[in-house]
Design an enzyme around this catalytic site. Structure first.
Site, mmCIF file in Angstrom:
data_model
loop_
_atom_site.group_PDB
_atom_site.id
_atom_site.type_symbol
_atom_site.label_atom_id
_atom_site.label_comp_id
_atom_site.label_asym_id
_atom_site.label_seq_id
_atom_site.Cartn_x
_atom_site.Cartn_y
_atom_site.Cartn_z
ATOM 1 N N VAL A 1 0.819 -1.208 0.000
ATOM 2 C CA VAL A 1 0.000 0.000 0.000
ATOM 3 C C VAL A 1 0.858 1.265 0.000
ATOM 4 C CG1 VAL A 1 -1.898 -1.149 1.216
ATOM 5 C CG2 VAL A 1 -0.225 0.144 2.526
ATOM 6 N N CYS A 2 0.304 2.319 -0.595
ATOM 7 C CA CYS A 2 0.845 3.672 -0.485
ATOM 8 C C CYS A 2 -0.368 4.591 -0.369
ATOM 9 C CB CYS A 2 1.772 4.018 -1.648
ATOM 10 S SG CYS A 2 0.956 4.136 -3.255
ATOM 11 N N LYS A 3 -0.242 5.840 -0.767
ATOM 12 C CA LYS A 3 -1.383 6.749 -0.627
ATOM 13 C C LYS A 3 -2.465 6.482 -1.668
ATOM 14 C CE LYS A 3 -2.632 11.575 0.074
ATOM 15 N NZ LYS A 3 -2.117 12.932 0.304
ATOM 16 N N MET B 1 -4.187 3.926 0.473
ATOM 17 C CA MET B 1 -4.751 4.250 1.782
ATOM 18 C C MET B 1 -5.961 5.171 1.672
ATOM 19 S SD MET B 1 -3.222 2.481 4.053
ATOM 20 C CE MET B 1 -3.877 3.291 5.520
#
Length: 113
Positions: free
Chosen positions: A64-66, A92
């Site tokens: 995951v990242c933004k 996210m």
């Protein structure tokens, strides 16, 4: 190379045994809010810290990242290294929008930074 990607509605809630979460965002993003139990390795540090991913001993790793761009890069790298990794589409932002739980480093209310 096609990057294995999954939308938030296809991620089981709660997360199943054997699924690790790797968060590749920067330190300030992680501190603002992250998935409880996730491993935090900023994208640029991933090659040097690959042993930490191996130590997870996971069946599969959700990356995951933004929003999903950096995590797609990390997922492609991990797949090339032989890991069973999948990118979270929407990152996210989608995790938070779906009402999934998050924690913050400071104990404050978690948010996507």
């Amino acid at each position: 190379m096609n990057v294995p990607t999954v939308p938030i509605d296809a991620v089981p809630d709660p997360l199943p045994e054997g699924l690790a979460v790797l968060d590749v965002r920067e330190d300030h993003e992680w501190a603002a809010g992250h998935i409880d139990g996730a491993l935090h390795i900023p994208l640029m540090d991933l090659p040097a810290r690959l042993d930490e991913v191996a130590a997870l001993d996971a069946v599969q790793t959700l990356v995951v990242c933004k929003v999903g761009g950096r995590s797609a890069q990390a997922t492609a790298y991990l797949a090339h290294q032989g890991y069973e990794a999948v990118n979270l589409a929407g990152g996210m932002l989608d995790w938070h929008a779906a009402g999934r739980p998050m924690v913050a480093e400071t104990g404050a209310t978690a948010y996507v930074g």
